[in-house]
Design a protein around this motif. Structure first.
Motif, mmCIF file in Angstrom:
data_model
loop_
_atom_site.group_PDB
_atom_site.id
_atom_site.type_symbol
_atom_site.label_atom_id
_atom_site.label_comp_id
_atom_site.label_asym_id
_atom_site.label_seq_id
_atom_site.Cartn_x
_atom_site.Cartn_y
_atom_site.Cartn_z
ATOM 1 N N ALA A 142 0.817 -1.217 0.000
ATOM 2 C CA ALA A 142 0.000 0.000 0.000
ATOM 3 C C ALA A 142 0.848 1.263 0.000
ATOM 4 C CB ALA A 142 -0.928 0.004 1.209
ATOM 5 N N THR A 143 2.033 1.193 0.607
ATOM 6 C CA THR A 143 2.873 2.392 0.751
ATOM 7 C C THR A 143 4.078 2.413 -0.169
ATOM 8 O OG1 THR A 143 4.202 1.350 2.490
ATOM 9 C CG2 THR A 143 2.233 2.575 3.178
ATOM 10 N N GLY A 144 4.507 1.250 -0.648
ATOM 11 C CA GLY A 144 5.712 1.186 -1.457
ATOM 12 C C GLY A 144 6.980 1.368 -0.643
ATOM 13 N N ALA A 145 6.851 1.372 0.685
ATOM 14 C CA ALA A 145 8.014 1.566 1.553
ATOM 15 C C ALA A 145 8.927 0.345 1.502
ATOM 16 C CB ALA A 145 7.567 1.814 2.987
ATOM 17 N N PRO A 146 10.237 0.540 1.521
ATOM 18 C CA PRO A 146 11.153 -0.606 1.551
ATOM 19 C C PRO A 146 11.028 -1.359 2.866
ATOM 20 C CG PRO A 146 12.355 1.440 1.929
ATOM 21 C CD PRO A 146 10.956 1.830 1.552
ATOM 22 N N VAL A 147 11.260 -2.665 2.811
ATOM 23 C CA VAL A 147 11.192 -3.508 4.003
ATOM 24 C C VAL A 147 12.610 -3.917 4.399
ATOM 25 C CG1 VAL A 147 10.308 -5.637 5.010
ATOM 26 C CG2 VAL A 147 8.931 -4.386 3.326
ATOM 27 N N LEU A 148 12.997 -3.574 5.638
ATOM 28 C CA LEU A 148 14.310 -3.943 6.151
ATOM 29 C C LEU A 148 14.154 -5.126 7.105
ATOM 30 C CD1 LEU A 148 14.679 -0.943 5.209
ATOM 31 C CD2 LEU A 148 16.379 -0.710 7.012
ATOM 32 N N PRO A 149 14.699 -6.301 6.762
ATOM 33 C CA PRO A 149 14.636 -7.423 7.700
ATOM 34 C C PRO A 149 15.543 -7.154 8.890
ATOM 35 C CG PRO A 149 16.020 -7.985 5.825
ATOM 36 C CD PRO A 149 15.414 -6.636 5.523
ATOM 37 N N VAL A 150 15.083 -7.501 10.087
ATOM 38 C CA VAL A 150 15.843 -7.245 11.314
ATOM 39 C C VAL A 150 15.888 -8.519 12.155
ATOM 40 C CG1 VAL A 150 15.958 -5.910 13.453
ATOM 41 C CG2 VAL A 150 15.143 -4.816 11.349
ATOM 42 N N ALA A 151 17.052 -8.808 12.707
ATOM 43 C CA ALA A 151 17.203 -9.961 13.595
ATOM 44 C C ALA A 151 17.641 -9.492 14.970
ATOM 45 C CB ALA A 151 18.231 -10.933 13.025
ATOM 46 N N MET A 152 16.809 -9.760 15.956
ATOM 47 C CA MET A 152 17.185 -9.538 17.347
ATOM 48 C C MET A 152 17.916 -10.787 17.824
ATOM 49 S SD MET A 152 15.840 -6.546 17.573
ATOM 50 C CE MET A 152 16.196 -6.208 19.302
ATOM 51 N N ILE A 153 19.049 -10.594 18.460
ATOM 52 C CA ILE A 153 19.894 -11.718 18.881
ATOM 53 C C ILE A 153 20.002 -11.763 20.408
ATOM 54 C CG2 ILE A 153 22.120 -12.851 18.600
ATOM 55 C CD1 ILE A 153 20.743 -12.427 15.938
ATOM 56 N N ASP A 154 19.592 -12.878 20.996
ATOM 57 C CA ASP A 154 19.779 -13.158 22.434
ATOM 58 C C ASP A 154 18.955 -12.278 23.375
ATOM 59 O OD1 ASP A 154 21.519 -15.238 21.921
ATOM 60 O OD2 ASP A 154 23.315 -13.994 22.092
ATOM 61 N N THR A 155 18.008 -11.511 22.885
ATOM 62 C CA THR A 155 17.231 -10.667 23.804
ATOM 63 C C THR A 155 16.386 -11.506 24.762
ATOM 64 O OG1 THR A 155 15.525 -10.445 22.088
ATOM 65 C CG2 THR A 155 17.115 -8.650 22.300
ATOM 66 N N GLU A 156 16.012 -12.723 24.347
ATOM 67 C CA GLU A 156 15.202 -13.575 25.222
ATOM 68 C C GLU A 156 16.002 -14.104 26.416
ATOM 69 O OE1 GLU A 156 17.208 -16.720 22.706
ATOM 70 O OE2 GLU A 156 16.727 -14.586 22.613
ATOM 71 N N LYS A 157 17.326 -14.024 26.341
ATOM 72 C CA LYS A 157 18.172 -14.543 27.418
ATOM 73 C C LYS A 157 18.363 -13.524 28.545
ATOM 74 C CE LYS A 157 20.747 -17.498 24.232
ATOM 75 N NZ LYS A 157 22.062 -17.782 23.626
ATOM 76 N N ILE A 158 17.998 -12.266 28.284
ATOM 77 C CA ILE A 158 18.203 -11.222 29.290
ATOM 78 C C ILE A 158 17.269 -11.403 30.482
ATOM 79 C CG2 ILE A 158 17.963 -8.734 29.724
ATOM 80 C CD1 ILE A 158 19.036 -8.269 26.907
ATOM 81 N N GLN A 159 16.017 -11.703 30.197
ATOM 82 C CA GLN A 159 15.052 -11.901 31.289
ATOM 83 C C GLN A 159 14.098 -13.031 30.914
ATOM 84 O OE1 GLN A 159 12.985 -8.362 32.522
ATOM 85 N NE2 GLN A 159 12.534 -9.177 34.538
ATOM 86 N N PRO A 160 14.539 -14.280 31.068
ATOM 87 C CA PRO A 160 13.690 -15.425 30.737
ATOM 88 C C PRO A 160 12.447 -15.449 31.627
ATOM 89 C CG PRO A 160 15.984 -16.091 31.052
ATOM 90 C CD PRO A 160 15.857 -14.682 31.556
ATOM 91 N N LYS A 163 12.123 -15.056 35.705
ATOM 92 C CA LYS A 163 13.262 -14.331 36.262
ATOM 93 C C LYS A 163 12.891 -12.870 36.489
ATOM 94 C CE LYS A 163 16.231 -17.765 36.141
ATOM 95 N NZ LYS A 163 16.841 -18.324 37.357
ATOM 96 N N VAL A 164 13.116 -12.378 37.686
ATOM 97 C CA VAL A 164 12.784 -10.990 38.021
ATOM 98 C C VAL A 164 13.934 -10.057 37.698
ATOM 99 C CG1 VAL A 164 12.129 -9.412 39.872
ATOM 100 C CG2 VAL A 164 11.212 -11.748 39.840
ATOM 101 N N VAL A 165 15.143 -10.472 38.032
ATOM 102 C CA VAL A 165 16.322 -9.637 37.814
ATOM 103 C C VAL A 165 16.917 -9.936 36.442
ATOM 104 C CG1 VAL A 165 18.607 -9.009 38.659
ATOM 105 C CG2 VAL A 165 16.805 -9.618 40.285
ATOM 106 N N PRO A 166 17.044 -8.931 35.554
ATOM 107 C CA PRO A 166 17.608 -9.162 34.223
ATOM 108 C C PRO A 166 19.072 -9.597 34.294
ATOM 109 C CG PRO A 166 16.478 -7.036 34.344
ATOM 110 C CD PRO A 166 16.608 -7.540 35.740
ATOM 111 N N LYS A 167 19.470 -10.404 33.340
ATOM 112 C CA LYS A 167 20.853 -10.843 33.225
ATOM 113 C C LYS A 167 21.637 -9.813 32.426
ATOM 114 C CE LYS A 167 23.644 -14.675 31.443
ATOM 115 N NZ LYS A 167 23.582 -15.992 30.727
ATOM 116 N N LEU A 168 22.768 -9.366 32.940
ATOM 117 C CA LEU A 168 23.586 -8.386 32.235
ATOM 118 C C LEU A 168 24.384 -9.086 31.145
ATOM 119 C CD1 LEU A 168 24.863 -6.047 35.107
ATOM 120 C CD2 LEU A 168 23.075 -5.622 33.411
ATOM 121 N N MET A 169 24.000 -8.845 29.916
ATOM 122 C CA MET A 169 24.675 -9.447 28.776
ATOM 123 C C MET A 169 24.437 -8.559 27.558
ATOM 124 S SD MET A 169 22.089 -12.548 27.767
ATOM 125 C CE MET A 169 22.880 -12.702 26.160
#
Length: 240
Positions: A142-160, A163-169
């Protein structure tokens, strides 16, 4: 103004604390509309991605974040608006989907960046699931806007979960080269075209993320996992 303040406070805090690494930032245009289509591993994805970019990124968020009662509810709504989230009621079937698409188109027509998770929900196990063809593909065509694929890496490991306290990584973000779908212009009514476009984006995300791909919707996988867990609990329950 609120987004800028949140960018300085929340964004700067995330970068200073977790030091996310970024690849492919040069693919994000300095101006003009673009769609950031990302895998979805964690609630924090919508915060880490805008934190590493210079431009505003708008995501769609469920309306419950914006209409909860009381002081806490108002603070929560202010926070989500401040970090660039748009409220959309996802419980209303097709009408809700149309509202989400209209909101996304409006963002792109203003020449801004729009972020979307084609899987529709967070991955239940870190794998990449089938993209939903309705939203991403229709907005792109509908917009003709370009699509940029993005990969988030390891964000699920920060606060599984649990777990209340986030892991520093250090989580990571890979941004791929823009995908051009101008060859499909005017074909947004063709469901096979919508499927083809979405699958092409998901394949690009898979190559960036290195995730195992599962040709099933994440919502279905979550339901199957929940049912399996219930069955296991019932089997392990002591007999009376």
């Amino acid at each position: 103004m609120l987004y800028g303040a949140m960018k300085v406070s929340v964004g700067a805090g995330l970068k200073a604390t977790f030091r996310p690494w970024v690849e492919g930032k040069e693919h994000v245009p300095a101006e003009g509309p673009a769609i950031l289509a990302s895998n979805h591993l964690s609630f924090s994805d919508s915060f880490f991605l805008p934190a590493v970019l210079d431009r505003r990124v708008t995501f769609i968020a469920k309306a419950e974040y914006f209409n909860s009662p009381g002081v806490k509810g108002r603070l929560t709504a202010a926070f989500f608006r401040g970090v660039g989230q748009l409220p959309v009621d996802r419980t209303g079937g097709r009408g809700a989907g149309e509202a989400a698409i209209a909101s996304a188109i409006a963002v792109l027509e203003r020449g801004e960046l729009f972020g979307i998770y084609p899987e529709g929900t967070r991955s239940p196990d870190g794998r990449l699931y089938r993209g939903k063809s309705g939203g991403l593909a229709r907005v792109a065509l509908a917009t003709g806007a370009p699509v940029l694929p993005v990969a988030m890496i390891d964000t699920e490991k920060i606060q599984p979960p649990g777990k209340v306290v986030p892991k520093l990584m250090r989580p990571g973000i890979r941004i791929g080269a823009p995908l051009d779908f101008s060859r499909y212009q005017g074909m947004e009514g063709d469901r096979f075209i919508l499927r083809s476009l979405t699958d092409e984006v998901m394949y690009a995300i898979m190559r960036l993320s290195g995730q195992e791909y599962v040709d099933v919707y994440a919502t279905v996988a979550k339901r199957q996992l929940a049912e399996a867990a219930k069955g296991k609990d019932a089997a392990e329950a002591p007999e009376e």
